[in-house]
Scaffold this motif. Structure first.
Motif, mmCIF file in Angstrom:
data_model
loop_
_atom_site.group_PDB
_atom_site.id
_atom_site.type_symbol
_atom_site.label_atom_id
_atom_site.label_comp_id
_atom_site.label_asym_id
_atom_site.label_seq_id
_atom_site.Cartn_x
_atom_site.Cartn_y
_atom_site.Cartn_z
ATOM 1 N N LYS A 36 0.840 -1.200 0.000
ATOM 2 C CA LYS A 36 0.000 0.000 0.000
ATOM 3 C C LYS A 36 0.878 1.254 0.000
ATOM 4 C CE LYS A 36 -3.943 0.274 0.114
ATOM 5 N NZ LYS A 36 -4.770 0.341 -1.102
ATOM 6 N N GLU A 39 2.215 1.747 -3.480
ATOM 7 C CA GLU A 39 1.153 2.161 -4.398
ATOM 8 C C GLU A 39 0.763 3.619 -4.184
ATOM 9 O OE1 GLU A 39 -1.067 -2.091 -5.321
ATOM 10 O OE2 GLU A 39 -1.853 -0.845 -3.709
ATOM 11 N N GLU A 45 -0.204 0.770 -9.567
ATOM 12 C CA GLU A 45 -0.745 -0.492 -9.096
ATOM 13 C C GLU A 45 0.337 -1.535 -9.337
ATOM 14 O OE1 GLU A 45 -4.489 -3.193 -10.346
ATOM 15 O OE2 GLU A 45 -4.936 -1.091 -9.916
#
Length: 149
Positions: A36, A39, A45
């Motif tokens: 996370k 990202e 992604e």
């Protein structure tokens, strides 16, 4: 979610929650938070190749920590890092044998035009995607150097 490995990790997190496997769940959450963070920071992604690179880096960091903790006489912390390596390693592909690594190195050396140490960068560029998460890149780099000299 474009990564199959990320989906597998998310599924394992659900299994760990249902089984009330607190320690395992903690490690899986560490993995998820690292994904996370990347990202969000990079606004991307993650694909499977990048996920493998992240997992590989996490294992390498923990191996370094284990050595430092053992040198400092902190075995309980070294054991925790070793446990985390085991969980993270479950999501990496099967490690290559020394013979398989040697064959990949020989193949890469055959593809490169340069000779001597000038070929090092080219050879590693060919090998790195093939070995990501399946071998210690530092160790492979040493093997390549020994074959180039």
């Amino acid at each position: 979610m474009s990564s199959d490995i990320q989906k597998t990790i998310k599924d394992e997190m659900k299994v760990a929650m249902k089984a009330r496997a607190k320690e395992r769940l903690g490690v899986i959450r560490l993995i998820q938070s690292e994904f996370k963070r990347i990202e969000v920071d990079e606004r991307i992604e993650l694909d499977d190749a990048r996920v493998l690179a992240v997992l590989d880096k996490m294992v390498k960091q923990r191996r370094d920590s284990v050595k430092q903790y053992e040198d400092a006489g902190r075995q309980e912390l070294a054991d925790q890092e070793t446990f985390e390596i085991g969980i993270i390693g479950e999501f990496l592909p099967k490690a290559l044998s020394d013979d398989e690594i040697s064959a990949l190195i020989d193949d890469a050396l055959g593809q490169v035009e340069a000779t001597g140490m000038q070929a090092m960068g080219q050879v590693m560029a060919i090998l790195k995607p093939q070995l990501q998460g399946r071998a210690d890149i530092g160790k492979v780099s040493g093997l390549v150097k020994s074959k180039l000299v």
